[in-house]
Design an enzyme around this catalytic site. Sequence first.
Site, mmCIF file in Angstrom:
data_model
loop_
_atom_site.group_PDB
_atom_site.id
_atom_site.type_symbol
_atom_site.label_atom_id
_atom_site.label_comp_id
_atom_site.label_asym_id
_atom_site.label_seq_id
_atom_site.Cartn_x
_atom_site.Cartn_y
_atom_site.Cartn_z
ATOM 1 N N ASP A 39 0.800 -1.298 -0.024
ATOM 2 C CA ASP A 39 0.090 0.037 0.122
ATOM 3 C C ASP A 39 0.776 1.100 0.051
ATOM 4 O O ASP A 39 0.408 2.354 -0.295
ATOM 5 C CB ASP A 39 -1.142 0.013 1.246
ATOM 6 C CG ASP A 39 -0.441 0.199 2.571
ATOM 7 O OD1 ASP A 39 0.917 -0.160 2.651
ATOM 8 O OD2 ASP A 39 -1.107 0.247 3.444
ATOM 9 N N SER A 40 2.193 1.163 0.018
ATOM 10 C CA SER A 40 3.047 2.285 -0.192
ATOM 11 C C SER A 40 2.881 2.745 -1.473
ATOM 12 O O SER A 40 3.540 3.862 -1.759
ATOM 13 C CB SER A 40 4.693 1.574 -0.191
ATOM 14 O OG SER A 40 4.777 0.564 -0.738
ATOM 15 N N ASP B 164 -1.173 -6.078 -0.250
ATOM 16 C CA ASP B 164 -1.548 -5.609 0.838
ATOM 17 C C ASP B 164 -3.080 -5.398 0.946
ATOM 18 O O ASP B 164 -3.646 -4.744 0.151
ATOM 19 C CB ASP B 164 -0.845 -4.153 0.935
ATOM 20 C CG ASP B 164 0.119 -4.082 1.993
ATOM 21 O OD1 ASP B 164 0.475 -5.089 2.756
ATOM 22 O OD2 ASP B 164 0.938 -2.982 1.631
ATOM 23 N N LYS C 171 -1.344 -9.460 2.881
ATOM 24 C CA LYS C 171 -0.602 -8.975 3.920
ATOM 25 C C LYS C 171 -1.521 -7.893 4.636
ATOM 26 O O LYS C 171 -2.072 -6.992 4.069
ATOM 27 C CB LYS C 171 0.723 -8.284 3.676
ATOM 28 C CG LYS C 171 1.461 -7.526 4.737
ATOM 29 C CD LYS C 171 2.901 -7.453 4.677
ATOM 30 C CE LYS C 171 3.192 -5.849 3.880
ATOM 31 N NZ LYS C 171 2.443 -5.000 4.490
ATOM 32 N N GLU D 106 -1.609 -5.482 8.687
ATOM 33 C CA GLU D 106 -0.863 -5.062 9.486
ATOM 34 C C GLU D 106 -1.502 -5.165 10.841
ATOM 35 O O GLU D 106 -2.681 -5.093 11.139
ATOM 36 C CB GLU D 106 -0.698 -3.404 9.419
ATOM 37 C CG GLU D 106 0.273 -3.149 7.996
ATOM 38 C CD GLU D 106 0.167 -1.570 8.023
ATOM 39 O OE1 GLU D 106 -0.098 -0.666 8.922
ATOM 40 O OE2 GLU D 106 0.948 -1.189 7.126
ATOM 41 N N GLU E 140 9.251 -4.141 10.739
ATOM 42 C CA GLU E 140 9.337 -2.939 10.063
ATOM 43 C C GLU E 140 10.071 -2.052 11.379
ATOM 44 O O GLU E 140 9.406 -2.006 12.520
ATOM 45 C CB GLU E 140 8.401 -2.325 9.749
ATOM 46 C CG GLU E 140 8.672 -0.981 8.821
ATOM 47 C CD GLU E 140 7.807 -0.532 7.887
ATOM 48 O OE1 GLU E 140 6.780 -1.017 7.206
ATOM 49 O OE2 GLU E 140 7.935 0.709 7.619
HETATM 50 O O1 KIV Z 1 3.473 -1.073 1.754
HETATM 51 C C1 KIV Z 1 4.664 -1.551 1.896
HETATM 52 O O2 KIV Z 1 5.439 -1.257 0.898
HETATM 53 C C2 KIV Z 1 4.911 -2.370 2.899
HETATM 54 C C3 KIV Z 1 6.505 -2.802 2.995
HETATM 55 C C4 KIV Z 1 7.167 -1.512 3.330
HETATM 56 C C5 KIV Z 1 6.607 -3.930 3.701
HETATM 57 O O3 KIV Z 1 4.295 -2.548 3.619
#
Ligand code: KIV
Length: 275
Positions: free
Chosen positions: A49-50, A88, A118, A120, A186
Amino acid sequence: MSATARKSAPLPDDIMAMKGGTPIVSLTAYTTPMAAAMDAHCDFVLVGDSVGMVLHGLPSTLGVTMEMMILHGQAVARGLSTAMMVVDMPFGSYEESPEQAFRNAARIMAETGAAAVKLEGGVHMAETTAFLAARGIPVMAHIGLTPQSINTLGGYKVQGRDAAAEQVMRDASAVSDAGAFAVVLEKVPAALADRITETVATPTIGIGASAGCDGQILVVDDMLGLFTAFKPKFVKRYATLGDDIDKAIASYADEVRSRAFPAPEHIFAEKAPSK
Ligand code: KIV
């Protein structure tokens, strides 16, 4: 694992089996060409989600939507053939209940072809992780600094220093016991990352953690020097593509203004008249 020797993408169980062996290699990707460039080198690729900050110019990951993750997941899937894809779950798509998480995770997997999602959170996401894992959805956990919680964590600080280490340890054990097939650590102190890696059965994937983790991940635009708004300490720049892009675009602009571009080799002559 040497990706060149691999014929098909690993499954989450294969990633789990890499615990304690050759470190697991992963990067984020958001587009087809970037995914294709890393496919042969990575064990798994994360559609993080970055993407919201790196490609869409958002100030944090909080504004990322299901639609964005699905669109970028579909693009990345088109570039991969030997690396596994994880997508994510965006902020607000899984925290309310295990049922909400299942609905959205199933949609992500069905519409993108992701092998896993993924999400959090540690102890408070263990129930959801177990719920998903029991229903055919492999879960990669993400603990330590969880960027979707910056407003309650007080920013992008290192997590788990001193007394707070035990909470991160509990988070790692909780998601491991709940059935997560991997856990991203992280921005946690290296000694704590090493202790978690030695303690839990789940492979640890470090980002700002320790070389002793079972694998590493970086945001691809960070390591290529494409995203330059800021550089976290844990990022190593393997290239400075942002500078190359700036130089290339400046040369193009100069050549257009001086009429050096297009040159004769870039333009078309009239076709010779046939007799
Ligand atoms: O969103 C992302 O890029 C991440 C990584 C930094 C692990 O969660």
